[in-house]
Write a protein that holds these residues in place. Structure first.
Motif, PDB file in Angstrom:
ATOM      1  N   LEU A 198       0.842  -1.197   0.000  1.00  0.00           N
ATOM      2  CA  LEU A 198       0.000   0.000   0.000  1.00  0.00           C
ATOM      3  C   LEU A 198       0.881   1.253   0.000  1.00  0.00           C
ATOM      4  O   LEU A 198       2.020   1.212   0.480  1.00  0.00           O
ATOM      5  CB  LEU A 198      -0.916   0.010   1.217  1.00  0.00           C
ATOM      6  CG  LEU A 198      -2.244  -0.778   1.138  1.00  0.00           C
ATOM      7  CD1 LEU A 198      -3.136  -0.197   0.060  1.00  0.00           C
ATOM      8  CD2 LEU A 198      -1.996  -2.253   0.880  1.00  0.00           C
ATOM      9  N   PRO A 199       0.372   2.372  -0.535  1.00  0.00           N
ATOM     10  CA  PRO A 199       1.194   3.593  -0.650  1.00  0.00           C
ATOM     11  C   PRO A 199       1.389   4.306   0.687  1.00  0.00           C
ATOM     12  O   PRO A 199       0.912   5.418   0.914  1.00  0.00           O
ATOM     13  CB  PRO A 199       0.408   4.447  -1.654  1.00  0.00           C
ATOM     14  CG  PRO A 199      -1.013   4.013  -1.490  1.00  0.00           C
ATOM     15  CD  PRO A 199      -0.954   2.539  -1.173  1.00  0.00           C
ATOM     16  N   ILE A 200       2.080   3.632   1.592  1.00  0.00           N
ATOM     17  CA  ILE A 200       2.402   4.168   2.918  1.00  0.00           C
ATOM     18  C   ILE A 200       3.895   4.422   2.966  1.00  0.00           C
ATOM     19  O   ILE A 200       4.700   3.552   2.596  1.00  0.00           O
ATOM     20  CB  ILE A 200       1.973   3.186   4.024  1.00  0.00           C
ATOM     21  CG1 ILE A 200       0.444   3.050   4.032  1.00  0.00           C
ATOM     22  CG2 ILE A 200       2.481   3.643   5.386  1.00  0.00           C
ATOM     23  CD1 ILE A 200      -0.078   1.961   4.954  1.00  0.00           C
ATOM     24  N   GLY A 201       4.261   5.624   3.397  1.00  0.00           N
ATOM     25  CA  GLY A 201       5.668   5.992   3.426  1.00  0.00           C
ATOM     26  C   GLY A 201       6.303   5.700   4.769  1.00  0.00           C
ATOM     27  O   GLY A 201       6.419   4.549   5.194  1.00  0.00           O
ATOM     28  N   GLU A 202       6.673   6.744   5.499  1.00  0.00           N
ATOM     29  CA  GLU A 202       7.360   6.568   6.771  1.00  0.00           C
ATOM     30  C   GLU A 202       6.362   6.430   7.923  1.00  0.00           C
ATOM     31  O   GLU A 202       5.219   6.870   7.839  1.00  0.00           O
ATOM     32  CB  GLU A 202       8.292   7.757   7.031  1.00  0.00           C
ATOM     33  CG  GLU A 202       9.463   7.830   6.064  1.00  0.00           C
ATOM     34  CD  GLU A 202      10.462   8.905   6.458  1.00  0.00           C
ATOM     35  OE1 GLU A 202      10.413   9.371   7.620  1.00  0.00           O
ATOM     36  OE2 GLU A 202      11.278   9.272   5.607  1.00  0.00           O
ATOM     37  N   LEU A 203       6.841   5.813   9.001  1.00  0.00           N
ATOM     38  CA  LEU A 203       6.031   5.625  10.193  1.00  0.00           C
ATOM     39  C   LEU A 203       6.829   6.070  11.410  1.00  0.00           C
ATOM     40  O   LEU A 203       7.972   5.641  11.603  1.00  0.00           O
ATOM     41  CB  LEU A 203       5.643   4.149  10.335  1.00  0.00           C
ATOM     42  CG  LEU A 203       4.902   3.727  11.606  1.00  0.00           C
ATOM     43  CD1 LEU A 203       3.564   4.456  11.718  1.00  0.00           C
ATOM     44  CD2 LEU A 203       4.675   2.217  11.625  1.00  0.00           C
ATOM     45  N   GLN A 204       6.230   6.946  12.205  1.00  0.00           N
ATOM     46  CA  GLN A 204       6.813   7.394  13.463  1.00  0.00           C
ATOM     47  C   GLN A 204       5.942   6.875  14.605  1.00  0.00           C
ATOM     48  O   GLN A 204       4.706   6.935  14.533  1.00  0.00           O
ATOM     49  CB  GLN A 204       6.849   8.928  13.520  1.00  0.00           C
ATOM     50  CG  GLN A 204       7.877   9.570  12.610  1.00  0.00           C
ATOM     51  CD  GLN A 204       9.198   9.826  13.319  1.00  0.00           C
ATOM     52  OE1 GLN A 204       9.265   9.807  14.545  1.00  0.00           O
ATOM     53  NE2 GLN A 204      10.237  10.089  12.554  1.00  0.00           N
ATOM     54  N   LEU A 205       6.570   6.383  15.659  1.00  0.00           N
ATOM     55  CA  LEU A 205       5.844   5.934  16.837  1.00  0.00           C
ATOM     56  C   LEU A 205       5.904   7.014  17.913  1.00  0.00           C
ATOM     57  O   LEU A 205       6.976   7.541  18.210  1.00  0.00           O
ATOM     58  CB  LEU A 205       6.452   4.639  17.387  1.00  0.00           C
ATOM     59  CG  LEU A 205       6.586   3.472  16.406  1.00  0.00           C
ATOM     60  CD1 LEU A 205       7.153   2.251  17.122  1.00  0.00           C
ATOM     61  CD2 LEU A 205       5.251   3.142  15.758  1.00  0.00           C
ATOM     62  N   ALA A 206       4.746   7.339  18.478  1.00  0.00           N
ATOM     63  CA  ALA A 206       4.667   8.296  19.585  1.00  0.00           C
ATOM     64  C   ALA A 206       4.331   7.520  20.845  1.00  0.00           C
ATOM     65  O   ALA A 206       3.293   6.847  20.912  1.00  0.00           O
ATOM     66  CB  ALA A 206       3.609   9.357  19.301  1.00  0.00           C
ATOM     67  N   CYS A 207       5.197   7.591  21.838  1.00  0.00           N
ATOM     68  CA  CYS A 207       5.001   6.874  23.099  1.00  0.00           C
ATOM     69  C   CYS A 207       4.881   7.886  24.237  1.00  0.00           C
ATOM     70  O   CYS A 207       5.296   9.035  24.104  1.00  0.00           O
ATOM     71  CB  CYS A 207       6.176   5.935  23.371  1.00  0.00           C
ATOM     72  SG  CYS A 207       6.445   4.701  22.069  1.00  0.00           S
TER      73      CYS A 207
END
Length: 441
Positions: A272-281
């Motif tokens: 799927l056209p998903i780029g970067e992923l950042q996790l917020a904790c």
């Protein structure tokens, strides 16, 4: 898209034995204590999706390869229609033009957990049970999961739901939701942390003798029946963005137990056209420390304003390592940032004052990450994933913004019901004894 053979599912700890998806969903946890995963992540082209389709249509197309050849395959479109009766709208942010918020709180309990819980309920309702025995679904919750599962399974024949939550460590409205259903829903307030609740549930599911007396399953994000449908709202948002802008969409996901983030990663892994992923904790920094280069070190959770993310030993880390066995690749792929309570308060207050955007404490962690990215010069199109409605955390939010938060109708109706929960010691033996006394057939 083509599927050569039906997918099989095995434990993160061993490739054998493998089972069909119906078996994996019914069991919840693999027999060796691992988490079920597919033999491989199928690939799917963006063109396979109906450009005018609903979220339910997107879900049915996305999940079809996972159910191919299974008894549930023919009913998958109906399951998706039954589960996804509310939207997950993408709304442009006033604070950051060009970036958006994915609102996942429009379901019956005002949290993103409604999507997966309703899908799981629709699946289990269609699966046969041996000797028509009542199935007991165990749920450990740090705030939102329990209510979503309770709402999805309330008064469903042949199913009992037992919710374990850390006493005093969820918001008052979350606690009320957990205890307001009655009937086949049982709420247990555990004298411990969420991690204690999670350990108790896993121990019960791994008990070799208990299931003969009390058939068990799970509805936490360790269940594939919860995790797989959560890929759908990421796919739907990313596909809509890609069709309009011809670029991938990047997500900032508030996370504690890593289930929602895993769903995004698996959707990306499917093509799927998903780029970067950042996790917020929140201040529970197990994941931020790991992605900063430390060894993975589970620890006891600490209580924070973003209580649904108060997890020190995220279960889905096991799935994450299975998906990305190369540690260097994994650390290059993801970044996780920790946000303390003081910053959460500041974000809620400032964004309401300056932009008229009211955030729950969990969503505030993701908004802080976006604020930081913008200050660092990152101008990519980011999506802040809004995991819960701020009205569920009025005791935190309202003093900071200076006015009451409008309460969604479904939540208001729940708050009008009486609520109660039984106390339970934070031990696996205490849960085992409770189940034998209350749930044994």
């Amino acid at each position: 898209m083509s599927v050569i053979a039906p997918l099989r599912y095995h434990s993160t700890r061993s490739p054998t034995p493998s089972v069909p998806i119906s078996r994996a969903i019914a069991a919840g946890l693999a027999p060796d204590g691992g988490l079920y995963v597919p033999e491989f992540l199928p690939r799917i082209d963006a063109e396979a999706f109906d450009a005018n389709g609903t979220l339910a249509d997107t879900a049915a197309t996305l999940l079809a390869p996972f159910f191919a050849g299974d008894p549930l395959a023919d009913e998958l479109p109906e399951i998706c229609v039954e589960a996804f009766t509310f939207d997950a709208p993408l709304r442009e942010l006033r604070a950051h033009p060009g970036s958006s918020m994915l609102e996942l709180f429009h379901g019956p309990t005002s949290a993103f957990k409604d999507f997966g819980a309703r899908f799981l309920a629709a699946c289990l309702q269609r699966l046969p049970r041996e000797n028509s025995q009542t199935l007991t679904i165990l749920v450990a919750t740090s705030g939102d999961t329990g209510a979503a599962v309770a709402a999805a399974f309330h008064r469903q024949p042949g199913i009992h739901v037992v919710i374990l939550y850390p006493d005093g460590k969820v918001s008052p409205r979350q606690a009320h939701q957990l205890g307001c259903f009655g009937d086949n829903i049982h709420a247990l307030r555990v004298t411990g942390r969420f991690d204690d609740c999670q350990r108790m549930v896993k121990t019960a599911l791994n008990d070799t003798t208990l299931p003969a007396r009390v058939p068990l399953s799970s509805a936490n994000s360790i269940s594939l029946g919860r995790l797989l449908p959560q890929m759908s709202y990421y796919a739907h948002a990313a596909l809509g963005w890609w069709r309009e802008h011809d670029t991938p969409l990047n997500f900032i996901v508030p996370t504690g137990n890593l289930g929602n983030a895993m769903a995004c990663l698996w959707a990306k892994g499917m093509g799927l056209p998903i780029g970067e992923l950042q996790l917020a904790c929140n201040a529970n920094a197990t994941l931020p420390d790991y992605f900063a280069g430390d060894r993975y070190a589970p620890r006891e959770a600490i209580a924070t304003l973003a209580n649904a993310m108060d997890v020190g030993a995220p279960s889905n880390f096991e799935r994450l390592r299975w998906t990305f066995p190369d540690e260097a690749q994994l650390r290059a792929l993801l970044d996780a940032r920790s946000v303390d309570d003081a910053t959460i308060r500041l974000i809620i207050e400032s964004h309401a004052r300056d932009h008229g955007e009211v955030l729950c404490p969990h969503t505030a962690t993701a908004m802080h990450v976006l604020d930081e990215l913008r200050r660092e010069g990152n101008d990519m199109p980011w999506v802040v994933v809004a995991t819960a409605h701020p009205a569920k955390f009025e005791s935190v939010v309202e003093p900071l913004i200076g006015h009451a938060v409008d309460v969604p109708d479904a939540l208001a109706n729940m708050l009008q019901r009486p609520a109660s929960a039984e106390p339970l010691a934070a031990s696996a033996d205490a849960l085992r004894q409770w189940l034998l006394e209350h749930a044994a057939g």
